[in-house]
Design an enzyme around this catalytic site. Structure first.
Site, mmCIF file in Angstrom:
data_model
loop_
_atom_site.group_PDB
_atom_site.id
_atom_site.type_symbol
_atom_site.label_atom_id
_atom_site.label_comp_id
_atom_site.label_asym_id
_atom_site.label_seq_id
_atom_site.Cartn_x
_atom_site.Cartn_y
_atom_site.Cartn_z
ATOM 1 N N HIS A 1 0.843 -1.200 0.000
ATOM 2 C CA HIS A 1 0.000 0.000 0.000
ATOM 3 C C HIS A 1 0.881 1.253 0.000
ATOM 4 O O HIS A 1 0.649 2.182 -0.790
ATOM 5 C CB HIS A 1 -0.903 -0.015 1.242
ATOM 6 C CG HIS A 1 -1.698 1.241 1.446
ATOM 7 N ND1 HIS A 1 -3.023 1.345 1.092
ATOM 8 C CD2 HIS A 1 -1.353 2.447 1.977
ATOM 9 C CE1 HIS A 1 -3.461 2.559 1.391
ATOM 10 N NE2 HIS A 1 -2.468 3.242 1.939
ATOM 11 N N GLU A 2 1.885 1.279 0.849
ATOM 12 C CA GLU A 2 2.766 2.449 0.914
ATOM 13 C C GLU A 2 3.597 2.592 -0.359
ATOM 14 O O GLU A 2 3.820 3.702 -0.846
ATOM 15 C CB GLU A 2 3.681 2.357 2.143
ATOM 16 C CG GLU A 2 2.951 2.312 3.476
ATOM 17 C CD GLU A 2 1.982 3.474 3.652
ATOM 18 O OE1 GLU A 2 2.256 4.581 3.135
ATOM 19 O OE2 GLU A 2 0.934 3.275 4.295
ATOM 20 N N GLU B 1 -6.126 7.069 -0.969
ATOM 21 C CA GLU B 1 -6.117 5.848 -0.165
ATOM 22 C C GLU B 1 -6.800 4.710 -0.904
ATOM 23 O O GLU B 1 -6.336 3.567 -0.873
ATOM 24 C CB GLU B 1 -6.790 6.104 1.186
ATOM 25 C CG GLU B 1 -6.016 7.044 2.098
ATOM 26 C CD GLU B 1 -4.594 6.585 2.355
ATOM 27 O OE1 GLU B 1 -4.380 5.352 2.498
ATOM 28 O OE2 GLU B 1 -3.699 7.439 2.408
ATOM 29 N N HIS C 1 1.674 4.339 -3.010
ATOM 30 C CA HIS C 1 1.741 5.801 -2.904
ATOM 31 C C HIS C 1 2.981 6.327 -3.625
ATOM 32 O O HIS C 1 2.936 7.350 -4.301
ATOM 33 C CB HIS C 1 1.788 6.225 -1.438
ATOM 34 C CG HIS C 1 0.472 6.165 -0.738
ATOM 35 N ND1 HIS C 1 -0.676 6.727 -1.253
ATOM 36 C CD2 HIS C 1 0.119 5.634 0.466
ATOM 37 C CE1 HIS C 1 -1.677 6.530 -0.400
ATOM 38 N NE2 HIS C 1 -1.226 5.856 0.639
#
Length: 292
Positions: A139-140, A211, A143
């Site tokens: 997930h990070e 997100e 980004h």
């Protein structure tokens, strides 16, 4: 290597957010100039602040969280996991940082993929299994891949310009000769509050969508949305049991976290993240699509 799908919705929102913020701040600067503020003072202040923000933003984020960059010898397991995920996502490996706090969370910062830092807390590593930790790290990294962390950093800077300029420009005599009984100062303060509020809402709207995009990216990289669902549920369940004092120490970083660390209830309009129900529903839909 994962075949990455560009998120045109995210890219469009990032461009629109930066365009609207730029328009708001150009109007704000034009207003200040009409009130007699020295253009030289404005440009000097903004240029200096932007330079500091661009070159030191990631260091400031790590410093504010008391994050420590760790080597592969210090944290071999997490380094190996990130290395494998980066190879799948076609990303340069970021630096890894550890934050010693019971708050289970993670975030990414940096000016570009080449200078990115991914940080995880000890509370997160203690509570998640390997699959869940991989999902959070993916997930990070999403980004980083989407470059939305850069846009968020710049946008967050712009939202503080009005406050800092109005606060300090009076010390430079920046309100010019038009000032009458302090009336202009009050008008400028009111306008600056309006500018800050518009910026605040634009950033929150962008943050909520980013997100969703990072959740999709994590599912694409790991091929298992269920692991991220499980991780989000674990973190969400633990958060209410974290001491309020610990939450308040880190909640200034909420826009960067995978789940906000909040010490109280907040309205959806002002939230940095979409609701947990919507995120889990989107991940479960992806899981069903992959299984079929």
């Amino acid at each position: 290597m994962v075949k990455w799908k560009r998120d045109m919705g995210l890219e469009g929102r990032m461009v629109l957010t930066m365009f609207l913020l730029a328009a708001v701040y150009l109007l704000f600067l034009a207003f200040l100039a009409s009130m007699g503020t020295s253009m030289g003072v404005m440009l000097l202040f903004i240029g200096l602040f932007m330079g500091l923000q661009y070159y030191y933003s990631d260091r400031l984020v790590l410093w504010s969280m008391k994050a420590t960059v760790v080597s592969e010898e210090e944290e071999p397991k997490i380094h190996q996991t990130v290395t494998r995920l980066c190879a799948m996502a076609d990303l340069p490996k970021p630096r890894i940082a550890i934050v010693r706090t019971p708050v289970p969370n993670a975030f990414a910062t940096g000016k570009s993929p080449g200078s990115a830092v991914v940080a995880v807390t000890t509370g997160l590593m203690d509570r998640l299994n390997q699959g869940e930790l991989e999902a959070v790290l993916a997930h990070e990294l999403s980004h980083v891949k989407n470059r939305d962390m850069t846009i968020l950093t710049i946008a967050s800077f712009l939202s503080t310009v009005a406050f800092f300029f109005v606060r300090y420009s009076m010390y430079f005599g920046g309100f010019g000769n038009n000032r009458k009984g302090g009336g202009n100062i009050i008008v400028i303060w009111l306008v600056s509050i309006g500018v800050w509020l518009v910026s605040f809402l634009l950033i929150r709207a962008l943050s909520r969508y980013r997100e969703f995009a990072a959740d999709r990216g994590a599912a694409m990289i790991t091929g298992n949305p269920a692991n991220l669902t499980s991780a989000l549920m674990k973190i969400s369940d633990v958060m209410p049991r974290i001491p309020t004092e610990d939450l308040r120490k880190v909640e200034g970083m909420n826009a960067f976290f995978i789940i906000p660390a909040v010490s109280g209830s907040i309205m959806n309009l002002f939230s940095t993240h979409p609701s947990m129900e919507k995120r889990i529903a989107a991940l479960e839909k992806m899981q069903r699509e992959m299984e079929s």
